[in-house]
Design a protein around this motif. Structure first.
Motif, mmCIF file in Angstrom:
data_model
loop_
_atom_site.group_PDB
_atom_site.id
_atom_site.type_symbol
_atom_site.label_atom_id
_atom_site.label_comp_id
_atom_site.label_asym_id
_atom_site.label_seq_id
_atom_site.Cartn_x
_atom_site.Cartn_y
_atom_site.Cartn_z
ATOM 1 N N LEU A 4 41.205 1.878 -26.756
ATOM 2 C CA LEU A 4 42.281 2.013 -27.728
ATOM 3 C C LEU A 4 43.165 0.783 -27.664
ATOM 4 N N GLN A 5 43.455 0.210 -28.826
ATOM 5 C CA GLN A 5 44.350 -0.941 -28.887
ATOM 6 C C GLN A 5 45.438 -0.653 -29.904
ATOM 7 N N GLU A 6 46.679 -0.756 -29.473
ATOM 8 C CA GLU A 6 47.795 -0.403 -30.348
ATOM 9 C C GLU A 6 47.925 -1.430 -31.470
ATOM 10 N N TYR B 172 46.867 3.520 -32.998
ATOM 11 C CA TYR B 172 45.879 2.721 -32.285
ATOM 12 C C TYR B 172 44.621 2.508 -33.128
#
Length: 321
Positions: free
Chosen positions: A272-274, A199
């Motif tokens: 959080l960004q994958e 992430y």
């Protein structure tokens, strides 16, 4: 009679990033890795190899040029001079793809079967607004392990291996602005599978409208021609209360300012960004040495089943080489 001269095998390594060998704060040796394949890989696994190299930045060889005749010994020969501490090796058999994670030069070696995987590009395509700026990879990711505290020896070894593959951080001296990525490994004791996720970390101020965030972050003058007063820019319906929903559990108070928006005096929400790649791994065996030696753990037990599986995998690799 002509004399035949044997050519020495060479591994050509070109790293785009020059990194220090010792942490200037802790004085500890910084772990470095190389990601390479054993045997021929199909196209998707070659891309997964590139994704893993990018994930391991900056302490890795991003542009590692391999040759078919290169053996494991060749890579071990360059590991010492280059300060490489870990190998990540991808391979493919008729049964499944595998990922080996090994400590140089003497092991241990952990072998994982890759049950499922998604490439970074696939993860980005699944998102409405993918985010992966180049500066994300200037610093190593944080590592978080969940579900490994069962007390079993093979899980302890897994924890130690992945904790040591990334540089350790000192929470008292680390700069929050450098913590931009996180690698999460979650172990499911019922399925015995490990979810591997990657992430990006983003901080957003709490209670601030999206339009104000963009104004502060950019250096561009906003277009106010359609407004009667500058206050309309803030209070206009649809913008004045446009702040994103803030999850209290993900809200933190910063110890120092980060950028122009996130100030230590205000609260910020952690997002959080994958960014990928994504893998589902199953630990198959742990060997004492570098892809050899006594078997510490095997999913098939320590009897004939483990030996049969190990021999089958070695035969597959020999055929590919």
């Amino acid at each position: 009679m002509a004399r035949m001269r044997s050519k020495k095998r060479k591994v050509f390594v070109k790293s785009t990033v020059k990194t220090p060998s010792v942490d200037h704060v802790t004085g500890d040796k910084i772990p470095k890795s190389i990601v390479f394949s054993r045997g021929k890989l199909p196209g998707p696994l070659k891309q997964l190899q590139k994704d893993l190299r990018k994930l391991m930045l900056p302490h890795t060889a991003l542009n590692l040029k391999e040759k078919k005749r290169n053996s494991l010994k060749d890579f071990l020969n360059i590991a010492g001079p280059m300060g490489v501490t870990h190998f990540l090796m991808l391979s493919k058999t008729d049964a499944a793809p595998y990922l080996k994670v090994a400590r140089t030069p003497q092991g241990p070696t952990l072998t994982y079967k890759i049950r499922e995987y998604s490439l970074a590009v696939d993860v980005a395509r699944s998102q409405l607004h993918p985010r992966c700026p180049p500066d994300l990879f200037k610093n190593s990711p944080l590592i978080v392990l969940s579900g490994f505290g069962t007390g079993e020896q093979h899980l302890k070894l897994t924890t130690i291996m992945f904790q040591n593959i990334f540089p350790a951080i000192d929470i008292n001296t680390v700069k929050l602005s450098l913590c931009q990525r996180i690698v999460l490994l979650n172990y499911n004791k019922e399925t015995k599978l490990i979810d591997f996720r990657h992430y990006s970390i983003r901080l957003q101020p709490v209670g601030v409208s999206r339009r104000i965030k963009k104004l502060v972050q950019s250096h561009n003058v906003p277009d106010l021609r359609s407004l009667q007063d500058v206050s309309d820019f803030v209070t206009k319906a649809g913008y004045g209360s446009e702040s994103e929903a803030d999850d209290e559990a993900a809200t933190v108070t910063l110890s120092s300012d980060i950028g122009r928006v996130n100030r230590a005096s205000n609260k910020s929400a952690v997002r959080l960004q994958e960014i990928g790649p994504r893998m589902t791994l199953e630990l198959m065996k742990i060997e004492e040495g570098m892809c050899s030696g006594g078997i510490i753990f095997s999913e098939y037990g320590n009897g004939d089943g483990a030996k049969k599986e190990a021999n089958h995998e070695e035969e597959e690799m020999d055929e590919e080489d």
